[in-house]
Write an enzyme that holds these catalytic residues in place. Sequence first.
Site, PDB file in Angstrom:
ATOM      1  N   GLY A 104      -3.907  -4.045   6.978  1.00  0.00           N
ATOM      2  CA  GLY A 104      -3.985  -3.365   5.682  1.00  0.00           C
ATOM      3  C   GLY A 104      -5.203  -3.684   4.836  1.00  0.00           C
ATOM      4  O   GLY A 104      -5.618  -2.893   4.005  1.00  0.00           O
ATOM      5  N   GLU A 139      -6.044  -9.708   0.728  1.00  0.00           N
ATOM      6  CA  GLU A 139      -4.815  -9.047   1.195  1.00  0.00           C
ATOM      7  C   GLU A 139      -4.674  -7.700   0.492  1.00  0.00           C
ATOM      8  O   GLU A 139      -5.129  -7.533  -0.644  1.00  0.00           O
ATOM      9  CB  GLU A 139      -3.622  -9.981   0.891  1.00  0.00           C
ATOM     10  CG  GLU A 139      -2.242  -9.417   1.092  1.00  0.00           C
ATOM     11  CD  GLU A 139      -1.872  -9.118   2.538  1.00  0.00           C
ATOM     12  OE1 GLU A 139      -2.641  -8.431   3.222  1.00  0.00           O
ATOM     13  OE2 GLU A 139      -0.772  -9.555   2.969  1.00  0.00           O
ATOM     14  N   ASP A 140      -4.056  -6.749   1.159  1.00  0.00           N
ATOM     15  CA  ASP A 140      -3.893  -5.433   0.558  1.00  0.00           C
ATOM     16  C   ASP A 140      -2.851  -5.459  -0.560  1.00  0.00           C
ATOM     17  O   ASP A 140      -3.112  -5.022  -1.676  1.00  0.00           O
ATOM     18  CB  ASP A 140      -3.523  -4.377   1.618  1.00  0.00           C
ATOM     19  CG  ASP A 140      -2.325  -4.756   2.484  1.00  0.00           C
ATOM     20  OD1 ASP A 140      -1.782  -5.877   2.338  1.00  0.00           O
ATOM     21  OD2 ASP A 140      -1.915  -3.926   3.325  1.00  0.00           O
ATOM     22  N   ASP A 154       4.202  -8.022  -1.728  1.00  0.00           N
ATOM     23  CA  ASP A 154       5.470  -7.320  -1.899  1.00  0.00           C
ATOM     24  C   ASP A 154       6.562  -8.377  -2.138  1.00  0.00           C
ATOM     25  O   ASP A 154       6.739  -8.849  -3.259  1.00  0.00           O
ATOM     26  CB  ASP A 154       5.684  -6.487  -0.625  1.00  0.00           C
ATOM     27  CG  ASP A 154       6.851  -5.535  -0.708  1.00  0.00           C
ATOM     28  OD1 ASP A 154       7.079  -4.965  -1.773  1.00  0.00           O
ATOM     29  OD2 ASP A 154       7.539  -5.359   0.321  1.00  0.00           O
ATOM     30  N   PHE A 209       6.817   2.840  -2.435  1.00  0.00           N
ATOM     31  CA  PHE A 209       6.090   2.617  -1.185  1.00  0.00           C
ATOM     32  C   PHE A 209       4.822   3.457  -1.216  1.00  0.00           C
ATOM     33  O   PHE A 209       4.861   4.653  -1.444  1.00  0.00           O
ATOM     34  CB  PHE A 209       6.941   2.968   0.036  1.00  0.00           C
ATOM     35  CG  PHE A 209       6.365   2.360   1.288  1.00  0.00           C
ATOM     36  CD1 PHE A 209       6.666   1.049   1.638  1.00  0.00           C
ATOM     37  CD2 PHE A 209       5.470   3.077   2.080  1.00  0.00           C
ATOM     38  CE1 PHE A 209       6.091   0.459   2.773  1.00  0.00           C
ATOM     39  CE2 PHE A 209       4.894   2.496   3.213  1.00  0.00           C
ATOM     40  CZ  PHE A 209       5.216   1.192   3.554  1.00  0.00           C
ATOM     41  N   ARG A 245      -3.893   5.410   6.688  1.00  0.00           N
ATOM     42  CA  ARG A 245      -4.790   4.317   6.279  1.00  0.00           C
ATOM     43  C   ARG A 245      -6.137   4.850   5.806  1.00  0.00           C
ATOM     44  O   ARG A 245      -6.841   4.204   5.040  1.00  0.00           O
ATOM     45  CB  ARG A 245      -5.030   3.355   7.449  1.00  0.00           C
ATOM     46  CG  ARG A 245      -3.809   2.543   7.861  1.00  0.00           C
ATOM     47  CD  ARG A 245      -4.231   1.434   8.810  1.00  0.00           C
ATOM     48  NE  ARG A 245      -3.117   0.855   9.568  1.00  0.00           N
ATOM     49  CZ  ARG A 245      -2.356  -0.137   9.138  1.00  0.00           C
ATOM     50  NH1 ARG A 245      -2.569  -0.667   7.958  1.00  0.00           N
ATOM     51  NH2 ARG A 245      -1.372  -0.596   9.888  1.00  0.00           N
TER      52      ARG A 245
HETATM   53  P1  IMP Z   1       5.307  -9.404   1.858  1.00  0.00           P
HETATM   54  O1  IMP Z   1       4.634  -9.748   0.558  1.00  0.00           O
HETATM   55  O2  IMP Z   1       5.409 -10.545   2.796  1.00  0.00           O
HETATM   56  O3  IMP Z   1       6.626  -8.710   1.648  1.00  0.00           O
HETATM   57  O4  IMP Z   1       4.482  -8.372   2.690  1.00  0.00           O
HETATM   58  C1  IMP Z   1       3.353  -7.750   2.320  1.00  0.00           C
HETATM   59  C2  IMP Z   1       2.961  -6.808   3.447  1.00  0.00           C
HETATM   60  O5  IMP Z   1       3.895  -5.718   3.573  1.00  0.00           O
HETATM   61  C3  IMP Z   1       1.628  -6.164   3.111  1.00  0.00           C
HETATM   62  O6  IMP Z   1       0.564  -6.905   3.636  1.00  0.00           O
HETATM   63  C4  IMP Z   1       1.763  -4.783   3.708  1.00  0.00           C
HETATM   64  O7  IMP Z   1       1.299  -4.811   5.036  1.00  0.00           O
HETATM   65  C5  IMP Z   1       3.225  -4.478   3.697  1.00  0.00           C
HETATM   66  N1  IMP Z   1       3.581  -3.614   2.550  1.00  0.00           N
HETATM   67  C6  IMP Z   1       4.290  -3.962   1.460  1.00  0.00           C
HETATM   68  N2  IMP Z   1       4.448  -2.937   0.605  1.00  0.00           N
HETATM   69  C7  IMP Z   1       3.795  -1.892   1.154  1.00  0.00           C
HETATM   70  C8  IMP Z   1       3.562  -0.530   0.728  1.00  0.00           C
HETATM   71  O8  IMP Z   1       3.997  -0.057  -0.337  1.00  0.00           O
HETATM   72  N3  IMP Z   1       2.829   0.239   1.598  1.00  0.00           N
HETATM   73  C9  IMP Z   1       2.323  -0.232   2.764  1.00  0.00           C
HETATM   74  N4  IMP Z   1       2.494  -1.485   3.192  1.00  0.00           N
HETATM   75  C10 IMP Z   1       3.231  -2.320   2.392  1.00  0.00           C
HETATM   76 MG    MG Z   2      -0.532  -6.358   5.343  1.00  0.00          MG
END
Ligand code: IMP
Ligand code: MG
Length: 175
Positions: free
Chosen positions: A41, A96-97, A100, A149, A162
């Site tokens: 991402g 990081e993108d 979440d 999302f 992407r």
């Molecule tokens: P977390 O913080 O461990 O839950 O995960 C974060 C990862 O989940 C990110 O690096 C993304 O790859 C993916 N992710 C979380 N929310 C989204 C979204 O809204 N769209 C696309 N990918 C997401």
């Molecule tokens: Mg990611």
Amino acid sequence: MKIGKKMITEEQIEKRVTELAEELNNYYGDREVIVIGILKGCFVFMADLVKRLTCDARVYFMEISSYKLGTVSCGKITIKKDLDVDIEGKDVLIAEDIIDSGNTLSQLTELLKKRNPKSIRVCALLSKPARREVEFEADYTGFEIEDKFIIGYGLDCGERFRQLPYIAEVEIYDE
Ligand code: IMP
Ligand code: MG
């Protein structure tokens, strides 16, 4: 599945990425920095960010996935691709993108700290604070967004979208 409402335009992203780079430039100056992008991402954001950095940036990537028990995420991460550099004594910046649940970055930063870097900072383009399962905040955050999302600018839904230059909501419907 199709592209829904636009959330953040190309112009807004460019302005904010430039501001983030300025903050990083103020902090790191011309120091050597190991910049680690979290695949996949991060790839568009990372490219736009490093173009604007004045530090002595060294670009690396890691790929992480979350363990799943059936369809339920238990939040534990596995490393699919590890670093091919020793970060001991180095300044590390993670790009990081989106943050979440916070699981990925809270565990990844703990793991990397065990390798004794001089410092670790996190720069995330996006954050969804309402979704946190563990407490985690980036040192630099581009945009805080509501619990939707989203796709585009590197972020995918089932590997699609992407390539969009902007960030949009995704519309999911049964085909
Ligand atoms: P977390 O913080 O461990 O839950 O995960 C974060 C990862 O989940 C990110 O690096 C993304 O790859 C993916 N992710 C979380 N929310 C989204 C979204 O809204 N769209 C696309 N990918 C997401
Ligand atoms: Mg990611």
